[in-house]
Scaffold this active site. Structure first.
Site, short mmCIF file in Angstrom:
data_model
loop_
_atom_site.label_atom_id
_atom_site.label_comp_id
_atom_site.label_asym_id
_atom_site.label_seq_id
_atom_site.Cartn_x
_atom_site.Cartn_y
_atom_site.Cartn_z
N GLU A 1 71.51 67.30 -10.44
CA GLU A 1 72.39 68.16 -9.49
C GLU A 1 74.07 66.92 -10.14
OE1 GLU A 1 72.58 69.27 -4.93
OE2 GLU A 1 70.77 69.17 -6.38
N GLU B 1 66.79 66.33 -2.97
CA GLU B 1 66.23 65.77 -2.06
C GLU B 1 66.18 64.77 -0.99
OE1 GLU B 1 71.31 66.66 -0.93
OE2 GLU B 1 71.82 66.02 -3.52
#
Length: 191
Positions: free
Chosen positions: A182, A78
Site C-alpha cells: 500500500e 494496518e
C-alpha cells in the site's frame, strides 16, 4: 468481479491478486461496531477467531465461484492503526503477539485446510514496525510455517531507514519475502 474479469482477460501475464481485510462484522468486535478502536472479541483459538478465519475461506470460496482466485491474503490491514484510528474508520487492532496467535491457531490452519493455494502475508502495516513485528510472529515456528511473506506500507518510511527495517528483517528471515502492498501520494496534507 466484472472489472477483475476484464483485467484478467486483458492481461498478457497472469495477475496476482491479494486481499486485505479492514474489519470483521460488528458482532465479533470488542466495541460492537465495525468502526473505531476495537479488537476481535476473546482470544486466538476461540469461536470469534475461528469464525473470522472462516470468513477468509468463505471470501475465497465465493470469488472462486466466479473464477477469480487470490494469490495471497493479509491477516489484517494496518493492525496497529486500529489503536489510533479516527472513530469512523473500519479496522481491527492487533498487536504482533495477537496476530501471531491468530495466524498460528486460526487463520494459518484454516487456509492450510482449504482447497485454495492462497498465501498468507503478515503485518500489512508501516515498516517502522520491523523487525520487531517479524521477530514476534516469525519467531514462532508454528506461525512462521503459515506465513509466506511480510506486507509493508510506505507512509512513514522517512522515519526509519530501510537498513534498520527491511534489510534487518530480511537478514533475520531470508525465507520470507517483503512486499510493499500500500502506498499513495498526498498522505501528508502539508506536502
Amino acid at each position: 468481479i466484472p472489472l477483475l474479469r476484464r483485467a484478467l482477460a486483458m492481461s498478457k501475464q497472469p495477475l496476482l491478486l491479494f486481499a486485505s481485510p479492514w474489519t470483521a462484522p460488528a458482532w465479533m468486535r470488542s466495541n460492537g461496531d465495525v468502526r473505531g478502536k476495537g479488537t476481535l472479541k476473546g482470544k486466538a483459538g476461540d469461536k470469534y477467531h475461528k469464525t473470522w478465519a472462516n470468513y477468509f475461506i468463505k471470501f475465497l470460496d465465493e470469488y472462486a465461484k466466479h473464477n477469480v482466485t487470490f494469490w495471497a491474503v493479509t491477516a489484517q490491514n494496518e493492525p496497529l492503526a486500529g489503536l489510533f484510528t479516527p472513530p469512523q474508520a473500519p479496522t481491527i487492532a492487533f498487536t504482533a503477539a495477537q496476530q501471531r496467535d491468530f495466524i498460528a491457531q486460526d487463520l494459518g490452519p484454516a487456509l492450510a485446510r482449504s482447497s485454495h493455494g492462497t498465501r498468507l502475508l503478515m503485518l500489512d502495516d508501516q515498516r517502522i514496525h520491523l523487525p520487531h513485528w517479524a521477530k514476534v510472529v516469525l519467531g514462532n515456528a508454528t506461525a512462521a510455517r503459515y506465513v509466506a511473506g511480510l506486507a509493508v506500507h510506505w507512509y512513514l518510511d522517512a522515519i526509519v531507514p530501510p537498513g534498520c527495517s527491511l534489510e534487518a528483517t530480511h537478514k533475520l528471515f531470508p525465507d520470507h519475502f517483503l512486499l510493499y502492498t500500500e502506498a499513495c501520494t498526498g498522505f501528508f496534507t502539508f506536502r
